[in-house]
Design a protein around this motif. Structure first.
Motif, PDB file in Angstrom:
ATOM      1  N   GLN A   1      41.766  35.190  38.297  1.00 39.09           N
ATOM      2  CA  GLN A   1      40.943  34.575  39.340  1.00 39.09           C
ATOM      3  C   GLN A   1      40.800  33.073  39.099  1.00 39.09           C
ATOM      4  O   GLN A   1      40.850  32.281  40.038  1.00 39.09           O
ATOM      5  CB  GLN A   1      39.557  35.223  39.394  1.00 39.09           C
ATOM      6  N   GLN A   2      40.632  32.682  37.843  1.00 44.61           N
ATOM      7  CA  GLN A   2      40.524  31.256  37.511  1.00 44.61           C
ATOM      8  C   GLN A   2      41.835  30.531  37.806  1.00 44.61           C
ATOM      9  O   GLN A   2      41.827  29.408  38.311  1.00 44.61           O
ATOM     10  CB  GLN A   2      40.140  31.077  36.042  1.00 44.61           C
ATOM     11  N   LYS A   3      42.949  31.164  37.522  1.00 42.25           N
ATOM     12  CA  LYS A   3      44.250  30.559  37.814  1.00 42.25           C
ATOM     13  C   LYS A   3      44.449  30.405  39.323  1.00 42.25           C
ATOM     14  O   LYS A   3      44.955  29.389  39.789  1.00 42.25           O
ATOM     15  CB  LYS A   3      45.388  31.399  37.220  1.00 42.25           C
TER      16      LYS A   3
ATOM     17  N   ASN B   1      39.632  38.239  35.470  1.00 44.23           N
ATOM     18  CA  ASN B   1      38.872  36.987  35.547  1.00 44.23           C
ATOM     19  C   ASN B   1      39.766  35.788  35.242  1.00 44.23           C
ATOM     20  O   ASN B   1      39.655  34.744  35.898  1.00 44.23           O
ATOM     21  CB  ASN B   1      37.675  37.031  34.594  1.00 44.23           C
ATOM     22  N   GLU B   2      40.632  35.936  34.280  1.00 44.93           N
ATOM     23  CA  GLU B   2      41.579  34.873  33.948  1.00 44.93           C
ATOM     24  C   GLU B   2      42.487  34.571  35.143  1.00 44.93           C
ATOM     25  O   GLU B   2      42.735  33.406  35.476  1.00 44.93           O
ATOM     26  CB  GLU B   2      42.412  35.315  32.740  1.00 44.93           C
TER      27      GLU B   2
END
Length: 138
Positions: free
Chosen positions: A96-98, A93-94
Motif C-alpha cells: 500500500q505504501q509503494k 501494508n508495504e
C-alpha cells in the motif's frame, strides 16, 4: 521409480516447476529447498513435493514476498496461521505504501507533462519542472 515416473533429477525438477536449474540451485543456497544427497556416481533425486514447494515460492514472489520472507512462511507453515496472517498484513501494508508512492509519482508526471508545451522551442516545461529545487521532496 517406474518407467512412467522417472527419478526427479534437477533438470526434470526445473522443467516440472517451470524454472531453470540455476533457480533451483539458488533456492537451495537460500535454504528454501533441500539439496538431496548425491549418490556415488549418480544424480541427486528430488522428492515429488519439491515441485509444489518451488511453485509455492514462485507464487509468493509474485505477491511481493522476498525469499527471506518466503523462508519464514515455509518455517511457520500450516500450524501458525496467526503469524502467517501477521506477515501477510505487513506485506500488504508495504505494498500500500509503494502504491501511494507510485501515485505521487504519477501525479507529478502528469503535472510535468501538462507543463510541457510542444510548440515552445525555447525551453521545455518538463525539464524546467524537474530542474526546480524541491521537486518531489517531502
Amino acid at each position: 521409480m517406474t518407467k512412467n515416473n522417472p527419478p526427479l533429477t534437477i533438470g526434470r525438477l526445473a522443467k516440472a516447476a517451470n524454472v531453470n536449474i540455476e533457480t533451483i540451485r539458488h533456492y537451495q543456497r537460500k535454504g528454501l529447498i533441500i539439496e538431496p544427497e548425491k549418490p556415488l556416481g549418480g544424480f541427486r533425486h528430488y522428492p515429488d513435493t519439491s515441485v509444489d514447494r518451488i511453485r509455492f515460492i514462485k507464487r509468493a514472489q509474485q505477491l511481493g514476498f522476498s525469499l527471506e520472507e518466503i523462508k519464514q512462511l515455509l518455517i511457520l507453515g500450516d500450524q501458525h496461521c496467526r503469524d502467517v496472517q501477521s506477515l501477510a498484513k505487513e506485506k500488504r501494508n508495504e505494498i500500500q505504501q509503494k502504491i501511494a508512492g507510485l501515485l505521487t509519482i504519477q501525479t507529478a508526471l502528469d503535472d510535468l507533462i501538462s507543463s510541457c508545451h510542444t510548440d515552445d522551442t525555447s525551453h521545455c516545461g518538463f525539464i524546467d519542472g524537474l530542474s526546480q529545487k524541491g521537486f518531489l521532496e517531502k
